[in-house]
Design an enzyme around this catalytic site. Structure first.
Site, PDB file in Angstrom:
ATOM      1  N   ASP A 185       0.509 -11.235  -0.709  1.00 32.37           N
ATOM      2  CA  ASP A 185       1.991 -10.708  -1.604  1.00 32.37           C
ATOM      3  C   ASP A 185       2.766 -11.869  -0.799  1.00 32.37           C
ATOM      4  O   ASP A 185       2.424 -12.386   0.138  1.00 32.37           O
ATOM      5  CB  ASP A 185       2.359  -9.439  -1.556  1.00 32.37           C
ATOM      6  CG  ASP A 185       3.292  -9.107  -2.635  1.00 32.37           C
ATOM      7  OD1 ASP A 185       3.756 -10.226  -3.152  1.00 32.37           O
ATOM      8  OD2 ASP A 185       3.422  -8.007  -3.111  1.00 32.37           O
TER       9      ASP A 185
HETATM   10  C1  BGC Z   1       5.608  -8.772  -5.557  1.00 34.00           C
HETATM   11  C2  BGC Z   1       4.653  -9.251  -6.303  1.00 34.00           C
HETATM   12  C3  BGC Z   1       4.609 -10.325  -7.146  1.00 34.00           C
HETATM   13  C4  BGC Z   1       5.191 -11.543  -6.151  1.00 34.00           C
HETATM   14  C5  BGC Z   1       5.512 -12.701  -6.661  1.00 34.00           C
HETATM   15  C6  BGC Z   1       6.314  -9.989  -4.871  1.00 34.00           C
HETATM   16  O1  BGC Z   1       7.448  -9.554  -4.436  1.00 34.00           O
HETATM   17  O2  BGC Z   1       5.384  -7.772  -4.774  1.00 34.00           O
HETATM   18  O3  BGC Z   1       3.996  -8.032  -7.188  1.00 34.00           O
HETATM   19  O4  BGC Z   1       3.548 -10.948  -7.822  1.00 34.00           O
HETATM   20  O5  BGC Z   1       6.679 -11.054  -5.659  1.00 34.00           O
HETATM   21  O6  BGC Z   1       6.390 -12.840  -7.807  1.00 34.00           O
END
Ligand code: BGC
Length: 762
Positions: free
Chosen positions: A284
């Site tokens: 993540d």
């Molecule tokens: C989120 C993810 C997301 C990623 C990219 C993160 O803050 O937890 O679910 O895919 O950002 O946008």
């Protein structure tokens, strides 16, 4: 808990010894040998920095100088959606870098790209797997038309606490429903195989246990027993892997004190060794670098070491691999073999996608792909199929179109962005048909429509983060002035035959960093509701939101309540279709709906622990709230009525070929409608306590007035298996099993069967 600590510890000790195991699993026969050979050939030509480039993904808003791409030091962008710019950077990567490796372009295609579909929890409420597949397939077609080739979806985290904002992004509380949805969505994004035309890679997230954040607070740690992890939180991920998902995203939070993105047991032993996952793991955003904040990594360099050796192939956002792995190699803390093993699945993914052959998109076709009228038709249908009718006293709904006047009231009645819900960056709020628009279009000009906003809601006004404002509001005892907007709404209601009140949450109130301590209607909406209700006019409450809200008052005072979630671009048309009977609601709740926030976490498939459960004194409940939730898991009404009867089993004993469960479903009304037939089981005795009921099958079907259909649900031994904390293995145990079939988790048609010998699942 102690057991998982021990296991993680043992795994850490085995860390170095397991490298050959990884190499073996990567050469498993399910990888196309031609693709593998191509990837290996490419890998052999790569310099260290080119390899680390493939492991690096950065946010587009940070931008990368083209020379980084020319040097082959970038593998992927996220948040780049402009087709022209995507083509440009692909040209740089393919034509100006030494090895001509195209970029992965990743984006949060969560519930649509340009056409915004209902949020994922709403899609789950449809209990319609084909619909879910179709939605992701359209989302993939739109996203791929601009050059996006990878979705950070589906989010398959189980969520059992409505305070957690991200409950909106998943399929709710149930592992079976969640697994079925996970598979349908992976298939929708990816098509038959990764690389199918007009499809994109899927990424199941957030591995694993993110939905169990303590107190429902986003990003907080999760503490899960082995049993909960194995039987509740992991199954949707396992199902996604079995369905061939290309990517897994490792979560932010600590799982039993081991950060998920530095957790080798999770990312390697379980995912690769046990489940034979062949794709790649992306962290993540900044989760690798965050290993330092967790208190696991000494510094950013150590974070790179831990992320890479745990099994994170690609660092999203924090760029630690390119910066620190060369030094880690010099110091012999990682081996080139480990780097190669991280790079290979990414090369394979690009080859499988066909990116080397077709790195560019045809910009002249983008417009047509994003504005295909068929996508809007699907969005309208999807929103109608996702709505859940929670209450309909005296069959108030559907409303007659033969009225002279109707009031449409509420802060969400004419809302655009808010109907799209969170994660709708590709959508254009101007495309959204609001509920007011939808009602107007449906009724035409012959009906007087009195619109009033009633009150305005802002997240900032609700967020009590400012200590001065908190102190002020605590000190203020002045009686509330009568509210001018509410007065206008009351006047609109008084001037109308019918009232449609649209209340709920803003899109920013559900989603990431959108956990709430309270589930009440934000702002003055409860006051608005009660003021309008006091007019005595027939009110229909339409709820726009991403989580169950505290509507306990409404549930006894407002005759009709329709949950439409964040319904997307065509939300207003779909809601009007439902309100005026052009569509018939049939959605069912994928979450248990509490009466009060204090009941959270709340879910139906819990263990019974008392012989006197039916005596409230010994039941598991709070003395100041009724024992049961406001609405049960699987609940939802329709304008039709159905009778489910004649439950039959093909055998009294389940053998390896499973059991067929049949029921007769009759539409007992004079209106065409859908019913969702649900099958629940319970294991009566065995090596451990088992939930009182567990969903194990369902089918949504359409029935003409008076029509009867036989529904067949097939139950297998694997469906009954569980991971036992007593035996530490997944097995279907010899026992007697109850089976219920009905229209919700309180299904009453009952039968039983036996499994005579315990079978361990491989
Ligand atoms: C989120 C993810 C997301 C990623 C990219 C993160 O803050 O937890 O679910 O895919 O950002 O946008």
């Amino acid at each position: 808990m102690i057991r998982s600590y021990i296991r993680h510890g043992v795994v850490a000790v085995l860390l170095l010894a397991s490298i050959t195991v990884v190499a073996q699993s990567w050469q498993s026969p399910s990888i196309d040998p031609k693709i593998e050979a191509r990837a290996q050939t490419l890998l052999r030509q790569m310099t260290l920095n080119e390899k680390l480039g493939q492991l690096s993904q950065i946010f587009w808003y940070k931008g990368a100088p083209d020379d980084r791409i020319q040097k082959g030091e970038l593998g992927s962008y996220l948040f780049l959606t402009d087709p022209h710019e995507i083509n440009r950077v692909q040209h740089v990567a393919v034509e100006q870098s030494r090895l001509h490796i195209p970029l992965l372009i990743g984006f949060d295609v969560i519930h649509g790209f340009r056409t915004i579909f209902p949020v994922p929890i709403a899609q789950a409420a449809s209990w319609d797997l084909d619909l879910n597949r179709e939605i992701q397939s359209v989302a993939a077609a739109e996203a791929s038309s601009v050059g996006i080739n990878w979705a950070f979806a589906p989010m398959v985290d189980i969520a059992r606490d409505a305070r957690w904002g991200r409950i909106v992004e998943g399929s709710g509380e149930d592992p079976y429903l969640g697994s079925q949805m996970a598979v349908a969505r992976v298939q929708g994004f990816q098509g038959a195989v990764p690389g199918s035309a007009n499809h994109i890679l899927a990424c199941a997230k957030h591995f694993a246990g993110y939905g169990a954040a303590v107190g429902g607070r986003d990003y907080d740690a999760s503490y899960l027993s082995d049993t909960e992890l194995q039987n509740v939180y992991l199954p949707p991920f396992h199902a996604a892997v079995d369905a061939g998902v290309a990517c897994i995203m490792s979560a932010y939070m600590d799982l039993n004190d081991v950060p998920a993105s530095g957790n080798r047991w999770l990312l390697h032993d379980l995912l690769r060794d046990s489940w034979r996952f062949q794709g790649f793991v992306v962290s993540d955003a900044w989760a690798v670098y965050s290993l330092e904040a967790h208190g696991m990594a000494r510094d950013a360099e150590d974070a790179a070491l831990r992320g890479l050796t745990a099994g994170v192939n690609m660092d999203m956002g924090s760029d630690t691999y390119l910066k620190y792995v060369p030094k880690l190699l010099d110091e012999k803390k990682v081996t080139m073999q480990q780097v190669d093993q991280a790079v290979l699945p990414l090369l394979r993914a690009k080859i499988e996608l066909g990116l080397f052959e077709h790195p560019y998109i045809d910009e002249s076709k983008v417009d047509a792909a994003l504005h295909d009228p068929a996508h809007l038709t699907l969005a309208r249908r999807a929103a109608a199929r996702s709505a859940v009718l929670l209450r309909n006293e005296n069959t108030q709904l559907p409303l007659s179109k033969r009225v002279s006047s109707i009031a449409v009231i509420g802060p969400l009645a004419d809302a655009h962005q808010e109907l799209q819900g969170s994660w709708s960056f590709g959508g254009d709020p101007k495309d959204v048909v609001t509920i007011l628009d939808g009602v107007r279009a449906n009724l035409g000009s012959g009906v007087a429509i009195h619109y009033a906003v009633g009150t305005t809601v802002k997240r900032e006004d609700q967020a009590n983060l400012d200590p001065d404002r908190l102190a002020q509001s605590a000190a203020s005892t002045a009686p509330q002035e009568p509210d001018a907007e509410i007065a206008k709404a009351v006047a609109a209601a008084k001037a109308s035959e019918q009232v449609i009140l649209v209340l709920g949450e803003l899109d920013s109130m559900s989603g990431e960093y959108a956990s709430r301590a309270s589930l009440t209607l934000p702002g003055k909406q409860q006051l608005l509701l009660e003021s309008v209700a006091a007019t005595g006019k027939p009110i229909t409450l339409v709820l726009v939101n991403g989580r169950p809200l505290d509507i306990t008052w409404a549930s006894t005072h407002i005759p009709a309540i329709l949950e439409v979630w964040f319904p997307g671009t065509q939300g207003g048309n779909a809601v009007a279709d439902l309100l005026f009977g052009d569509a018939n609601p049939a959605g069912k709740l994928p979450v248990t709906w509490p009466r009060n926030v204090g009941q959270e976490p709340l879910y139906y498939n819990r263990n019974l622990t008392q012989v006197h459960e039916d005596d409230p004194k010994f039941a598991s409940y709070y003395w100041d709230e009724p024992q049961f939730p406001l609405f049960r898991f699987g609940y939802g009404l329709s304008y039709s009525s159905f009778a489910i009867s004649d439950l039959k089993l093909s055998s009294a004993t389940m053998e390896s070929r499973g059991i067929d469960v049949t029921v007769e479903v009759k539409n007992t009304s004079d209106r065409n409608g859908d019913e969702v037939v649900q099958l629940y089981t319970h294991q009566r005795y065995g090596s451990a306590s088992r939930p009182s009921r567990e969903l194990k099958g369902f089918q949504r079907l359409n029935l003409a007035p008076g029509e009867t259909k036989t529904v067949l649900l097939h139950l297998t031994l694997a469906d009954l298996s569980f991971w036992s904390p007593a035996t530490h293995q997944r097995a279907t145990e010899a026992s007697t099993y109850d089976v219920w079939v009905g229209d919700s988790s309180v299904a009453t048609n009952h039968a039983q069967f036996d499994v005579t010998a315990t079978r361990v699942q491989p």
